[in-house]
Structure formats: C-alpha cells, structure tokens
Design a protein around this motif. Structure first.
Motif, PDB file in Angstrom:
ATOM      1  N   ARG A  33      -3.250   6.090  -0.695  1.00 12.38           N
ATOM      2  CA  ARG A  33      -1.975   5.393  -0.851  1.00 12.38           C
ATOM      3  C   ARG A  33      -2.029   4.536  -2.114  1.00 12.38           C
ATOM      4  NH1 ARG A  33       0.735   5.721   4.269  1.00 12.38           N
ATOM      5  NH2 ARG A  33      -0.639   6.792   5.738  1.00 12.38           N
ATOM      6  N   GLU A  80       0.100   1.622  -4.303  1.00  7.87           N
ATOM      7  CA  GLU A  80       1.221   0.688  -4.266  1.00  7.87           C
ATOM      8  C   GLU A  80       1.363  -0.044  -5.592  1.00  7.87           C
ATOM      9  OE1 GLU A  80       0.495  -2.023  -1.064  1.00  7.87           O
ATOM     10  OE2 GLU A  80      -1.060  -3.138  -2.144  1.00  7.87           O
ATOM     11  N   ASN A  81       2.563  -0.494  -5.841  1.00  4.23           N
ATOM     12  CA  ASN A  81       2.917  -1.304  -7.018  1.00  4.23           C
ATOM     13  C   ASN A  81       2.925  -0.511  -8.319  1.00  4.23           C
ATOM     14  OD1 ASN A  81       3.177  -3.633  -5.413  1.00  4.23           O
ATOM     15  ND2 ASN A  81       0.983  -4.080  -5.619  1.00  4.23           N
ATOM     16  N   GLY A  94       8.442  -0.180  -5.450  1.00  3.77           N
ATOM     17  CA  GLY A  94       7.918  -0.901  -4.299  1.00  3.77           C
ATOM     18  C   GLY A  94       7.487  -0.012  -3.156  1.00  3.77           C
ATOM     19  N   GLU A  95       7.836   1.265  -3.212  1.00  8.97           N
ATOM     20  CA  GLU A  95       7.439   2.219  -2.173  1.00  8.97           C
ATOM     21  C   GLU A  95       6.048   2.766  -2.474  1.00  8.97           C
ATOM     22  OE1 GLU A  95       8.869   6.641  -0.568  1.00  8.97           O
ATOM     23  OE2 GLU A  95      10.199   5.412  -1.808  1.00  8.97           O
ATOM     24  N   GLU A  96       5.259   2.998  -1.445  1.00  5.31           N
ATOM     25  CA  GLU A  96       3.936   3.583  -1.633  1.00  5.31           C
ATOM     26  C   GLU A  96       4.042   5.041  -2.051  1.00  5.31           C
ATOM     27  OE1 GLU A  96       1.259   1.134   1.657  1.00  5.31           O
ATOM     28  OE2 GLU A  96       1.782   3.228   1.981  1.00  5.31           O
ATOM     29  N   GLU A 116     -10.509   0.236  -1.073  1.00  5.00           N
ATOM     30  CA  GLU A 116      -9.431  -0.263  -1.936  1.00  5.00           C
ATOM     31  C   GLU A 116      -9.926  -0.520  -3.355  1.00  5.00           C
ATOM     32  OE1 GLU A 116      -5.779  -3.522  -1.866  1.00  5.00           O
ATOM     33  OE2 GLU A 116      -7.351  -3.582  -0.334  1.00  5.00           O
ATOM     34  N   ARG A 158      -7.047  -1.451   5.779  1.00  9.41           N
ATOM     35  CA  ARG A 158      -7.187  -0.800   4.478  1.00  9.41           C
ATOM     36  C   ARG A 158      -8.670  -0.666   4.150  1.00  9.41           C
ATOM     37  NH1 ARG A 158      -2.128  -2.924   1.111  1.00  9.41           N
ATOM     38  NH2 ARG A 158      -3.424  -2.607  -0.705  1.00  9.41           N
TER      39      ARG A 158
END
Length: 256
Positions: free
Chosen positions: A219, A221-222, A180-182, A27, A24
């Motif tokens: 991407r 997430e969360n 929970g999916e990106e 970020e 990653r």
C-alpha cells in the motif's frame, strides 16, 4: 474502465473502509520531491507498507481443465474452463467477479462464470487464473491460482524456463486514484517460492522505490498529484533480474 472493474473497485473501497484496522508492517517512509504548484506547502511523506496477513480461504482450490498445457487452438474463440472448490463463488455480489484471468501480463479481466470464451489471434499465450477476496485482492495460498501456456494458430511454445514470474492484479493500467487515496499494488509470484528460491520484488514508482520478499499487497499513501510509471520487478536476492518474459510488469497510474 469496464462495468465489472468499476463495480469491483467501488465494492472494494466499501469493504476496505469497513474492515478493522490492521497493524502496518515493513513500512518505508520517503520525502516527496518536486515543486508542483498543485502540491500543498507542507508535503506529507510518501509511505510504502503492508498490513498484517489475515489469510482468507486457505483451502480454496482453482483448477483449469481447458486449455491443456501447450494445447493448440484455431484463431477465434478459445474456450476456458475453470473449476472452483472450497470457495463461495456462487455467493458473490451480483456483477462483482471473484475469478480473474490475465493473459500474457495484460490487465486482469473479471469472469462471472468459470466457463467462458475469449477471442484470440495467432500467438503464444500464458493465462493466469486466480481468486480474489471481498476487497478484490488476490488469494495467495497454494491452490488459489493456476497458470497454463497454450497456442493459437501456427505459433511456437514459449522456450522452456523454470524461472518464476509475476502476475499483477493491481494496479490496472491507466488507473486513476484520488489525491489522498491509497495505491494498492497486488501481485502473485508463480513458478517459485519467494522465501525458498531467494526472491524479492522491487517496486519503482517514478523516483520512489520499495523492496519486499513476500506477496502481501503493498500500500502506498500520500502520492502527490501527477502521473506515475509503476514498475514491478521480480529479482534474485542479489539483485539479479530474472530472464523470463513475465518477470517485470509496468503500469501507468494517475493521482488526480
């Protein structure tokens, strides 16, 4: 969601889940806000990031024979003819397109053949064609994508502009992802180079913001449950907005 897109997203999830882990980069982690009863008591932090680049098909070439620049067509069926080189288009999984087109910033449409027709009314149009990899992400090397302006009926060409512009592959408008999916934000910058021309892309997802100066997919997430307005803006490094008609794209997505 049509059959082509459904097949693409399902296949993309399978490929991505089987792909090796990548580091990653870039970020940015942010606290969630809000007091929705549907959220868990301890909220995970929303994270924006990219993965280390692994360029696929750097020699792939996408050419557009029809339409020609500012070619005029009658309203109705408008022909499109692409030519693909150095890319295994014929090896694609049946029913899963690897060539996509987007017209005037609308959601992309997968094409199972490089020669096809679209029903169009009078107006001025810009088509962007691009190839995708096995994950459904747009190839981003020079030559992997092409754009062209054309006219249908008694219409005027877009005013001349040398400014770069956006084409968004993902997300699609009204797309839903599972909790929970990106969320993947995948885009192209055309008519310019992000580094050489001093450009950046600003992504706004409701109150969350993220800036990047490269075309690698973003991407997220969360994201908590809910509906979101995803705004993708092409800016100068000083934050000044570009004036072209396709320098900003907005999509609605849902986390369910």
């Amino acid at each position: 969601m049509n059959k082509f897109l459904g097949s693409l997203f399902l296949t993309s999830l399978i490929w991505f889940s089987c792909s090796p882990d990548k580091k990653r980069i870039n970020e940015k982690v942010m606290d969630q806000t809000g007091d929705s009863l549907q959220q868990t008591e301890i909220l995970s932090k929303v994270a924006f990031f990219q993965l280390e680049d692994s360029t696929d098909y750097p020699d792939a070439i996408l050419e557009l024979y029809t339409p020609l620049g500012n070619q005029v067509f009658r309203p109705g069926k408008v022909p499109f003819e692409f030519n693909v080189k150095n890319f295994p288009l014929e090896d694609a999984t049946p029913g899963v397109p690897l060539l996509f087109t987007t017209i005037n910033g609308a959601d992309p449409v997968g094409q199972l053949s490089p020669i096809f027709q679209k029903e169009l009314t009078e107006g001025t149009y810009r088509v962007v064609g691009y190839l995708v990899d096995e994950e459904g992400l747009a190839l981003k090397n020079f030559g992997n994508y092409v754009d062209r302006d054309f006219l249908v009926g008694d219409s005027r060409a877009f005013p001349y502009s040398a400014e770069p512009f956006l084409a968004v592959n993902l997300p699609r408008n009204e797309q839903s992802i599972s909790l929970g999916e990106e969320l993947i934000i995948d885009f192209l910058v055309l008519g310019g180079d992000m580094k050489l021309d001093g450009l950046k892309v600003l992504v706004e997802i409701n109150e969350f913001t993220y800036e990047i100066d490269q075309m690698s997919p973003i991407r997220v997430e969360n994201l908590p449950l809910g509906s979101y307005q995803v705004k993708i803006k092409l800016l100068r490094k000083d934050g000044k907005e570009l004036e072209g008609p396709f320098s900003s794209v907005s999509k609605t997505i849902h986390v369910r």
